[in-house]
Write an enzyme that holds these catalytic residues in place. Sequence first.
Site, short mmCIF file in Angstrom:
data_model
loop_
_atom_site.label_atom_id
_atom_site.label_comp_id
_atom_site.label_asym_id
_atom_site.label_seq_id
_atom_site.Cartn_x
_atom_site.Cartn_y
_atom_site.Cartn_z
N GLY A 250 -7.67 -41.51 90.13
CA GLY A 250 -8.23 -42.82 90.44
C GLY A 250 -9.74 -42.96 90.44
N GLU B 189 -5.20 -35.46 90.48
CA GLU B 189 -4.71 -35.87 89.15
C GLU B 189 -5.65 -36.83 88.45
OE1 GLU B 189 0.05 -35.93 90.22
OE2 GLU B 189 -1.12 -37.75 90.46
N CYS C 200 -2.48 -61.96 65.60
CA CYS C 200 -2.22 -63.40 65.63
C CYS C 200 -1.99 -63.84 67.06
CB CYS C 200 -1.01 -63.72 64.76
SG CYS C 200 -1.42 -63.50 63.05
N TYR D 5 -6.63 -44.72 78.44
CA TYR D 5 -5.76 -45.91 78.41
C TYR D 5 -6.06 -46.83 77.22
CZ TYR D 5 -4.94 -44.10 83.06
OH TYR D 5 -4.65 -43.27 84.11
N1 LLP Z 1 -1.62 -40.00 89.19
C1 LLP Z 1 -0.78 -41.04 89.23
C2 LLP Z 1 0.47 -40.92 89.97
C3 LLP Z 1 -1.08 -42.22 88.57
O1 LLP Z 1 -0.25 -43.24 88.62
C4 LLP Z 1 -2.30 -42.31 87.83
C5 LLP Z 1 -2.62 -43.52 87.09
C6 LLP Z 1 -3.14 -41.19 87.81
C7 LLP Z 1 -2.78 -40.06 88.50
C8 LLP Z 1 -4.43 -41.17 87.04
O2 LLP Z 1 -5.33 -42.09 87.52
P1 LLP Z 1 -6.81 -42.18 86.91
O3 LLP Z 1 -7.57 -40.95 87.35
O4 LLP Z 1 -6.68 -42.23 85.44
O5 LLP Z 1 -7.37 -43.42 87.46
N2 LLP Z 1 -3.49 -48.67 82.41
C9 LLP Z 1 -4.46 -48.85 83.49
C10 LLP Z 1 -4.51 -47.64 84.38
C11 LLP Z 1 -3.18 -47.34 85.02
C12 LLP Z 1 -3.27 -46.13 85.89
C13 LLP Z 1 -1.89 -45.68 86.25
N3 LLP Z 1 -1.83 -44.51 87.04
C14 LLP Z 1 -5.81 -49.12 82.87
O6 LLP Z 1 -5.90 -49.20 81.65
O7 LLP Z 1 -6.79 -49.30 83.60
#
Ligand code: LLP
Length: 441
Positions: free
Chosen positions: A249, A294, A365, A394
Site C-alpha cells: 500500500g 507485500e 471508441c 497496475y
Molecule cells: N497485498 C494485498 C492483499 C493487496 O490487495 C494489494 C493490492 C497489495 C498487497 C499491493 O498493494 P500496493 O503496494 O501495490 O499498493 N488497481 C489499483 C490498485 C489495487 C490494489 C489492490 N491490492 C490501482 O491501479 O491503483
Amino acid sequence: MNERETLKINKSGHLEIGGADTVELASRFGTPLYVFDEDYIRKMMRIYRRTLDDKYSGNGTVLYASKAFSCMAIYKIAQSEGLGVDVVSGGELYTAIKAGFPASKICMHGNNKLIKELTFALDNRVGLIVVDSCREADIIDKLAGERNFKQNVLIRINPGVEAHTHAYIQTARTDSKFGFAVADGAAEDITKYVLSKNNINLRGYHCHIGSQIFEKQSFVLAAQKVIDFMSEMKTKLGFEADTLNIGGGFGVWYTDEDPKLKPEDYSGYLCALIDAIKNKSAEHGLRLPHLMLEPGRSIVGEAGITLYTVGAIKDIPGIRKYVAIDGGMFDNPRYALYQSKYTVILANRASEECTEKVSVSGKCCESGDLIAVGVPLPRAESGDILAVLTTGAYNYSMASNYNRNFVPPAVLVKDGKAEYIVRPQTYEDLIRNDEIPDRLK
Ligand code: LLP
C-alpha cells in the site's frame, strides 16, 4: 519536469530511462511500449529486504505483490533479490512457477479463490494461503487432507482502519469484500473455525489497508490493532500467532500533488511499522511475529513509463485540445477507472517549455478513454513521442484487448540496453481462441 532517479534528459533533449534514449526505444520497438528500469526495481526490493534484515533481525519476508506487474521476468528478479511473492490467481501462480519461482516462497491471496486455483496451489505446495472465507478453509482442509500434509495459512482480517485514498481501493473497512472484521467478531469466529481443521496449520494474520497511501500513521494503527487482536486470541483461545503480514500500500509519485519519496524514504515507513510492532508486542508480552509485507506499486510503479506516438490532434477553441495517442484505456485503464492523474512528457522534446494544457486521449471508441486531462505540454505534433510516467504498476497488469487493440509489449532496461520481457501481440493472437460454429460457416 520532476527529475527522478530513473529518468534524465539527454543532450539531444530526449527523455532517458535507465540510460536508454526513449526516442530510440520507440523507434526500435514501436509504440505503445511499456519500459521498465531494472535497477530501480532492484533498488526498491533491496531497500525493503535490508530494512527487515537490519531492523527486524531478518525475521521477515518481503513478498512482491505481483498483481502490480506480473510476467515471468519480474518473478526472476524478485527471486534473485531474495524476495517471496504474493499471487492472487491461478494465472499469476502459473506464471511464477513457470519462471522457476520456489513455491514455498509464494503467498496466495484472493477473496474467492476457485477450487481449481486452490488445487493448483496445493499441488505445487505453495508456502502460504491467506484464508478469506469459511468455505475456503473447508476446501483447503479437504485438499490438504487428500495430499497428506498440513497447509500453512494466514487469516485475512479487517482491523477497521480507513486509509486516505480513493474509495475503490480501500480494503480494510468492515464493509469490504475482503477478510474478516475484528469489530463484529467475525475474525475471532474464523480463528476458532480454522483452528478446528485437522489439515490446516494456522500461522497468523494478514491485513491490507489499501493502496497509494502516504500516511505512516494508517499503517502503524493497522499493525497495532492487529497485534491487539493477536493478544486477544492468545488470551481467549490460547492461540499465539507466529506470523503477521501487514500487506502493501505504500504510495508513489504520479504528479507533483504527490510526495516525491526517494527509495530510501520507504525504509522509513517500514521502520515506523517495525517500531510499532515491537512496542505493541512487548506491551502484550507476545513474542515478535515473523513479519511479512507485500509492496507492489512502490516496487514497480516509478520504475515504469509508457511510450506512445501522438496521432490526431483536435483543438476545440475555447473548450479543449485533445492530443490522441496510439494507446489508451486498453493499456492504462486507471484514468477511466479511478480518474488517476499522470505526468506526461514529450519524450523527443523533453527540455522544451510547456506552453499549453491538453487532454491526452486514447484510440478506443469511448469518450471516457482518456489518459490525462488538463496536463501541461509543449505544442504537440503528430509523430511526437509522448511518455506517461509512473506506469509500472497496475498498467500492463490491468491491460485488455478492448476494441481488439494489442496489449503493448514491455521491455526491461539495464545499463542503457533494452530487451523484451513481454513480446508484442499479433493479429493472430487476437483470434487464437475464436471459433466459428459449423452452423455459422
Ligand atoms: N497485498 C494485498 C492483499 C493487496 O490487495 C494489494 C493490492 C497489495 C498487497 C499491493 O498493494 P500496493 O503496494 O501495490 O499498493 N488497481 C489499483 C490498485 C489495487 C490494489 C489492490 N491490492 C490501482 O491501479 O491503483
